[in-house]
Design a protein around this motif. Structure first.
Motif, PDB file in Angstrom:
ATOM      1  N   GLN A 123       0.817  -1.210   0.000  1.00  0.00           N
ATOM      2  CA  GLN A 123       0.000   0.000   0.000  1.00  0.00           C
ATOM      3  C   GLN A 123       0.852   1.263   0.000  1.00  0.00           C
ATOM      4  OE1 GLN A 123      -2.728  -1.116   3.332  1.00  0.00           O
ATOM      5  NE2 GLN A 123      -4.316  -0.604   1.876  1.00  0.00           N
ATOM      6  N   VAL A 124       2.030   1.182   0.648  1.00  0.00           N
ATOM      7  CA  VAL A 124       2.934   2.321   0.607  1.00  0.00           C
ATOM      8  C   VAL A 124       3.378   2.577  -0.823  1.00  0.00           C
ATOM      9  CG1 VAL A 124       5.182   3.192   1.352  1.00  0.00           C
ATOM     10  CG2 VAL A 124       3.736   1.984   2.979  1.00  0.00           C
ATOM     11  N   LEU A 125       3.716   1.511  -1.538  1.00  0.00           N
ATOM     12  CA  LEU A 125       4.126   1.646  -2.928  1.00  0.00           C
ATOM     13  C   LEU A 125       3.014   2.285  -3.757  1.00  0.00           C
ATOM     14  CD1 LEU A 125       6.384   0.952  -4.982  1.00  0.00           C
ATOM     15  CD2 LEU A 125       5.148  -1.163  -5.427  1.00  0.00           C
ATOM     16  N   ARG A 126       1.783   1.863  -3.536  1.00  0.00           N
ATOM     17  CA  ARG A 126       0.655   2.451  -4.265  1.00  0.00           C
ATOM     18  C   ARG A 126       0.501   3.928  -3.931  1.00  0.00           C
ATOM     19  NH1 ARG A 126      -4.496  -0.812  -3.005  1.00  0.00           N
ATOM     20  NH2 ARG A 126      -5.386   0.697  -4.474  1.00  0.00           N
ATOM     21  N   ALA A 127       0.730   4.279  -2.663  1.00  0.00           N
ATOM     22  CA  ALA A 127       0.634   5.691  -2.276  1.00  0.00           C
ATOM     23  C   ALA A 127       1.706   6.516  -2.982  1.00  0.00           C
ATOM     24  CB  ALA A 127       0.761   5.829  -0.765  1.00  0.00           C
ATOM     25  N   LEU A 128       2.907   5.959  -3.124  1.00  0.00           N
ATOM     26  CA  LEU A 128       3.977   6.663  -3.825  1.00  0.00           C
ATOM     27  C   LEU A 128       3.613   6.847  -5.292  1.00  0.00           C
ATOM     28  CD1 LEU A 128       7.105   4.944  -2.244  1.00  0.00           C
ATOM     29  CD2 LEU A 128       6.137   7.181  -1.676  1.00  0.00           C
ATOM     30  N   ARG A 129       3.016   5.823  -5.898  1.00  0.00           N
ATOM     31  CA  ARG A 129       2.581   5.945  -7.288  1.00  0.00           C
ATOM     32  C   ARG A 129       1.496   7.016  -7.418  1.00  0.00           C
ATOM     33  NH1 ARG A 129       4.788   2.014 -10.341  1.00  0.00           N
ATOM     34  NH2 ARG A 129       5.362   0.038  -9.346  1.00  0.00           N
ATOM     35  N   GLN A 186       8.264   9.217  -8.299  1.00  0.00           N
ATOM     36  CA  GLN A 186       7.491   8.668  -9.415  1.00  0.00           C
ATOM     37  C   GLN A 186       8.352   8.467 -10.655  1.00  0.00           C
ATOM     38  OE1 GLN A 186       4.065  11.341  -9.655  1.00  0.00           O
ATOM     39  NE2 GLN A 186       2.827   9.774  -8.693  1.00  0.00           N
ATOM     40  N   ILE A 187       9.351   9.335 -10.869  1.00  0.00           N
ATOM     41  CA  ILE A 187      10.296   9.105 -11.967  1.00  0.00           C
ATOM     42  C   ILE A 187      11.029   7.788 -11.740  1.00  0.00           C
ATOM     43  CG2 ILE A 187      12.384   9.914 -13.125  1.00  0.00           C
ATOM     44  CD1 ILE A 187      11.567  12.770 -12.478  1.00  0.00           C
ATOM     45  N   ALA A 188      11.491   7.573 -10.504  1.00  0.00           N
ATOM     46  CA  ALA A 188      12.223   6.348 -10.186  1.00  0.00           C
ATOM     47  C   ALA A 188      11.367   5.107 -10.406  1.00  0.00           C
ATOM     48  CB  ALA A 188      12.719   6.401  -8.735  1.00  0.00           C
TER      49      ALA A 188
END
Length: 226
Positions: A91-97, A207-209
């Motif tokens: 979910q953290v990854l989704r928040a970063l996206r 988001q670039i990364a």
């Protein structure tokens, strides 16, 4: 210099009280509001105009991911830092996206949370290269091939130099390090990063990364994505 305006969003009143106490002692930070659920966030943002929102992921009605997506889709959106008890939660990854500027663990020492708020307010993501790599490794799943195809299609809009800068950002390099590696000035690197963000409709370097990773550009030192 104006104080950094911070909105706290967490369903646990003890967590909010602790965060308020630890940041209240910093002379350059002002707590402008608190919310117990994601469904309260947009109205509070309209009323308090925070620079940074500290956002819990798991809340009973509207979770932090949904609230982050809603906020980051608005013009002049505040920066969002995700609060979590997990180092590499999907979910953290989704928040970063969705556009969050980074994340901090709830058991992070108070001084580091204050530092994270200052960094995000200054426009820097709160993710070390090691943490970024760990999160991106966790992103691998059955949709990986679809993500790679879509990411490569988006990155096709970049010119060769912008692509090189995007890969360097994906590898966690700071602007000065990118400038040295590509024989550019720091100002030119900043210009390229700004163009990448604008051209691809992204919010920040994280988001670039993630996009460079999805496209497979970080798989090797000379991978050009073909």
């Amino acid at each position: 210099m104006a104080a950094i305006r911070v909105l706290l969003v967490d369903d646990d009143p003890l967590v909010r009280a602790g965060l308020s106490l630890m940041m209240g002692g910093a002379g350059d930070i002002e707590i402008v509001g608190e919310a117990a659920d994601g469904d309260e966030v947009e109205a509070l943002v309209d009323r308090t105009r925070p620079d940074v929102v500290l956002m819990d992921i798991r809340m009973p009605a509207v979770d932090g991911l949904t609230a982050t997506e809603r906020l980051r889709g608005r013009p002049d959106a505040p920066q969002v830092v995700v609060l979590t008890t997990f180092h590499a939660d999907e979910q953290v990854l989704r928040a970063l996206r969705a556009g969050a500027a980074g994340f901090v663990l709830k058991d992070t020492p108070p001084a580091e949370i204050v530092h994270a708020v200052r960094r995000v307010a200054a426009g820097d993501p709160v993710l070390s290269p090691a943490v970024t790599r760990r999160l991106m490794e966790r992103a691998a799943d059955t949709a990986a091939d679809t993500r790679r195809t879509r990411a490569r299609a988006r990155l096709a809009a970049l010119n060769d130099r912008e692509r090189e800068v995007a890969v360097a950002v994906g590898r966690g390099l700071a602007n000065a390090e990118i400038a040295a590696a590509l024989f550019l000035s720091v100002a030119t690197v900043k210009t390229h990063v700004s163009r990448i963000l604008a051209g691809l409709g992204l919010n920040n370097r994280v988001q670039i990364a993630l996009l460079a990773h999805d496209a497979g550009l970080l798989d090797g030192p000379a991978d050009d994505g073909n």
